[in-house]
Design a protein around this motif. Sequence first.
Motif, PDB file in Angstrom:
ATOM      1  N   ASP A 113       0.781  -1.242   0.000  1.00  0.00           N
ATOM      2  CA  ASP A 113       0.000   0.000   0.000  1.00  0.00           C
ATOM      3  C   ASP A 113       0.812   1.291   0.000  1.00  0.00           C
ATOM      4  OD1 ASP A 113      -2.253  -1.621   0.119  1.00  0.00           O
ATOM      5  OD2 ASP A 113      -2.343  -1.555   2.305  1.00  0.00           O
ATOM      6  N   LYS A 114       2.020   1.262   0.520  1.00  0.00           N
ATOM      7  CA  LYS A 114       2.782   2.509   0.625  1.00  0.00           C
ATOM      8  C   LYS A 114       3.251   2.982  -0.745  1.00  0.00           C
ATOM      9  CE  LYS A 114       3.241   3.558   5.081  1.00  0.00           C
ATOM     10  NZ  LYS A 114       2.989   4.896   5.673  1.00  0.00           N
ATOM     11  N   GLU A 115       3.275   4.299  -0.917  1.00  0.00           N
ATOM     12  CA  GLU A 115       3.849   4.874  -2.127  1.00  0.00           C
ATOM     13  C   GLU A 115       5.363   4.967  -1.971  1.00  0.00           C
ATOM     14  OE1 GLU A 115       2.382   5.661  -5.071  1.00  0.00           O
ATOM     15  OE2 GLU A 115       0.722   4.571  -4.117  1.00  0.00           O
ATOM     16  N   PRO A 116       6.115   4.759  -3.045  1.00  0.00           N
ATOM     17  CA  PRO A 116       7.579   4.832  -2.938  1.00  0.00           C
ATOM     18  C   PRO A 116       8.048   6.209  -2.498  1.00  0.00           C
ATOM     19  CG  PRO A 116       6.901   3.815  -5.008  1.00  0.00           C
ATOM     20  CD  PRO A 116       5.668   4.383  -4.384  1.00  0.00           C
ATOM     21  N   ARG A 117       9.119   6.222  -1.722  1.00  0.00           N
ATOM     22  CA  ARG A 117       9.759   7.465  -1.290  1.00  0.00           C
ATOM     23  C   ARG A 117      11.224   7.412  -1.684  1.00  0.00           C
ATOM     24  NH1 ARG A 117       8.245   7.552   4.965  1.00  0.00           N
ATOM     25  NH2 ARG A 117       9.647   9.347   4.938  1.00  0.00           N
ATOM     26  N   ARG A 118      11.779   8.567  -2.037  1.00  0.00           N
ATOM     27  CA  ARG A 118      13.170   8.630  -2.462  1.00  0.00           C
ATOM     28  C   ARG A 118      14.091   8.735  -1.252  1.00  0.00           C
ATOM     29  NH1 ARG A 118      13.073   7.245  -7.767  1.00  0.00           N
ATOM     30  NH2 ARG A 118      15.296   7.796  -7.713  1.00  0.00           N
ATOM     31  N   VAL A 119      15.168   7.959  -1.276  1.00  0.00           N
ATOM     32  CA  VAL A 119      16.190   8.038  -0.228  1.00  0.00           C
ATOM     33  C   VAL A 119      17.554   8.283  -0.869  1.00  0.00           C
ATOM     34  CG1 VAL A 119      14.880   6.475   1.265  1.00  0.00           C
ATOM     35  CG2 VAL A 119      16.692   5.557  -0.196  1.00  0.00           C
ATOM     36  N   ASP A 120      18.470   8.771  -0.053  1.00  0.00           N
ATOM     37  CA  ASP A 120      19.836   9.002  -0.504  1.00  0.00           C
ATOM     38  C   ASP A 120      20.620   7.690  -0.506  1.00  0.00           C
ATOM     39  OD1 ASP A 120      19.012  11.659  -0.308  1.00  0.00           O
ATOM     40  OD2 ASP A 120      19.999  11.952   1.642  1.00  0.00           O
ATOM     41  N   THR A 121      21.638   7.632  -1.329  1.00  0.00           N
ATOM     42  CA  THR A 121      22.596   6.523  -1.300  1.00  0.00           C
ATOM     43  C   THR A 121      24.001   7.114  -1.183  1.00  0.00           C
ATOM     44  OG1 THR A 121      22.737   6.433  -3.716  1.00  0.00           O
ATOM     45  CG2 THR A 121      21.074   5.038  -2.670  1.00  0.00           C
ATOM     46  N   ILE A 122      24.994   6.234  -1.016  1.00  0.00           N
ATOM     47  CA  ILE A 122      26.383   6.679  -0.855  1.00  0.00           C
ATOM     48  C   ILE A 122      27.247   6.057  -1.939  1.00  0.00           C
ATOM     49  CG2 ILE A 122      28.356   6.879   0.698  1.00  0.00           C
ATOM     50  CD1 ILE A 122      26.519   6.160   3.016  1.00  0.00           C
ATOM     51  N   GLU A 123      27.898   6.910  -2.718  1.00  0.00           N
ATOM     52  CA  GLU A 123      28.873   6.450  -3.703  1.00  0.00           C
ATOM     53  C   GLU A 123      30.233   6.344  -3.020  1.00  0.00           C
ATOM     54  OE1 GLU A 123      29.930   7.652  -8.248  1.00  0.00           O
ATOM     55  OE2 GLU A 123      30.040   9.255  -6.754  1.00  0.00           O
ATOM     56  N   VAL A 124      30.889   5.185  -3.179  1.00  0.00           N
ATOM     57  CA  VAL A 124      32.164   4.917  -2.512  1.00  0.00           C
ATOM     58  C   VAL A 124      33.226   4.667  -3.568  1.00  0.00           C
ATOM     59  CG1 VAL A 124      33.336   3.506  -0.792  1.00  0.00           C
ATOM     60  CG2 VAL A 124      30.861   3.849  -0.635  1.00  0.00           C
ATOM     61  N   GLU A 125      34.319   5.409  -3.481  1.00  0.00           N
ATOM     62  CA  GLU A 125      35.418   5.260  -4.442  1.00  0.00           C
ATOM     63  C   GLU A 125      36.732   5.067  -3.698  1.00  0.00           C
ATOM     64  OE1 GLU A 125      34.030   7.722  -8.394  1.00  0.00           O
ATOM     65  OE2 GLU A 125      35.279   8.748  -6.918  1.00  0.00           O
ATOM     66  N   VAL A 284      27.409  11.608  -1.012  1.00  0.00           N
ATOM     67  CA  VAL A 284      25.979  11.315  -0.992  1.00  0.00           C
ATOM     68  C   VAL A 284      25.392  11.525  -2.382  1.00  0.00           C
ATOM     69  CG1 VAL A 284      25.246  13.656  -0.341  1.00  0.00           C
ATOM     70  CG2 VAL A 284      23.853  11.678   0.327  1.00  0.00           C
ATOM     71  N   LEU A 285      24.467  10.650  -2.750  1.00  0.00           N
ATOM     72  CA  LEU A 285      23.693  10.774  -3.983  1.00  0.00           C
ATOM     73  C   LEU A 285      22.253  11.050  -3.566  1.00  0.00           C
ATOM     74  CD1 LEU A 285      25.158   7.719  -5.963  1.00  0.00           C
ATOM     75  CD2 LEU A 285      25.887  10.119  -6.093  1.00  0.00           C
ATOM     76  N   PRO A 286      21.852  12.317  -3.538  1.00  0.00           N
ATOM     77  CA  PRO A 286      20.542  12.663  -2.952  1.00  0.00           C
ATOM     78  C   PRO A 286      19.364  12.068  -3.734  1.00  0.00           C
ATOM     79  CG  PRO A 286      21.964  14.602  -3.120  1.00  0.00           C
ATOM     80  CD  PRO A 286      22.618  13.507  -3.917  1.00  0.00           C
ATOM     81  N   GLY A 287      18.424  11.453  -3.020  1.00  0.00           N
ATOM     82  CA  GLY A 287      17.186  10.954  -3.581  1.00  0.00           C
ATOM     83  C   GLY A 287      17.380  10.002  -4.730  1.00  0.00           C
ATOM     84  N   ASP A 288      18.427   9.179  -4.677  1.00  0.00           N
ATOM     85  CA  ASP A 288      18.816   8.378  -5.847  1.00  0.00           C
ATOM     86  C   ASP A 288      18.143   7.014  -5.916  1.00  0.00           C
ATOM     87  OD1 ASP A 288      20.470   9.148  -8.047  1.00  0.00           O
ATOM     88  OD2 ASP A 288      21.831   7.501  -7.584  1.00  0.00           O
ATOM     89  N   LEU A 289      17.327   6.681  -4.899  1.00  0.00           N
ATOM     90  CA  LEU A 289      16.711   5.355  -4.864  1.00  0.00           C
ATOM     91  C   LEU A 289      15.284   5.469  -4.333  1.00  0.00           C
ATOM     92  CD1 LEU A 289      16.996   2.225  -5.053  1.00  0.00           C
ATOM     93  CD2 LEU A 289      17.778   2.285  -2.673  1.00  0.00           C
ATOM     94  N   ALA A 290      14.352   4.770  -4.989  1.00  0.00           N
ATOM     95  CA  ALA A 290      12.953   4.717  -4.535  1.00  0.00           C
ATOM     96  C   ALA A 290      12.752   3.488  -3.677  1.00  0.00           C
ATOM     97  CB  ALA A 290      12.006   4.685  -5.734  1.00  0.00           C
ATOM     98  N   MET A 291      12.155   3.679  -2.483  1.00  0.00           N
ATOM     99  CA  MET A 291      11.958   2.565  -1.557  1.00  0.00           C
ATOM    100  C   MET A 291      10.554   2.589  -0.956  1.00  0.00           C
ATOM    101  SD  MET A 291      15.529   2.056   0.544  1.00  0.00           S
ATOM    102  CE  MET A 291      14.993   0.402   1.007  1.00  0.00           C
ATOM    103  N   LEU A 292      10.121   1.432  -0.484  1.00  0.00           N
ATOM    104  CA  LEU A 292       8.843   1.294   0.210  1.00  0.00           C
ATOM    105  C   LEU A 292       9.103   1.196   1.714  1.00  0.00           C
ATOM    106  CD1 LEU A 292       7.141  -1.340  -2.128  1.00  0.00           C
ATOM    107  CD2 LEU A 292       6.648   1.114  -2.035  1.00  0.00           C
TER     108      LEU A 292
END
Length: 293
Positions: A113-125, A284-292
Amino acid sequence: MRQFTAVVNPTAGGSTGAAALLQVARLLREAGAGLETEYSRSLAHAQDLARAAGERGRIVLAVGGDGIAGGIGGALSGTDTVLGLVPAGRGNDFARTLRLPTEPAELARILLDKEPRRVDTIEVESAAHARTVVLGSVYAGVDALANRHANQSRLLRGAASYYAGGLRAVTGWRPASYRVTVDGVEHAHRGYTVVAANSAYYGSGRAIAPAARVDDGLLDIVMIKEAPRRLFFTLMNELKTGAHVDRPEVEILRGREIRIEADRPVPYGADGEVEAVLPVTARVLPGDLAMLF
């Protein structure tokens, strides 16, 4: 009705990955949702399965602990594929940060039932490890060594394995001199660890960065300074509640990019899976992933 592909780590939490999915799967199917299940042979295989499912327009469920959650989340970062979690690992720290329930009916309702929300991810080099993207945190120092010991534990599970790993790591650890560069500003730090956190938790429920938020476009950077070992053990206990942040031995910064270097080969880790040696850069990669959630 939503169509799901569950990617299962069959060894998560001591082979409980498939068992954790069973009740949730029944509830999803009873509600009319489509569900297919794929069993991964490795993290790279899990990422391939997740990408393929996403390309078919399916919602991906990562079934396991923080390793598979971070690995699949990283693989789907920058795409339109939606990710859900079925926690079944030792730590489940990112699921804890999202306040996901452990009760199957409540979790199934969120996935349905939940709508997806955007979350940040972390790019590691890092020169020592291929570029990767994770969800929770990057940590350099004694906690990376503690995580390695916890992963190698065969007798202990969950928080007990991390606590025992921490005791073992601290016993032989000597403070390192770090150069920590946050958004171009250099900070000298001598001590036990540096953590760049997107998630509030790591190490099976330890609130390393209580104020961290997954959707603010920033990393919370926690640096634990040199201190007597007895005080460090006290700090370890205070990580359960986040009370450590009030101690003068703990410094907290915030920023979008961090580079961590040290005066000797110091291990770093990310989401319980990546193991390499400094230096490392995390951004940080802002709002780069949609999650429930």
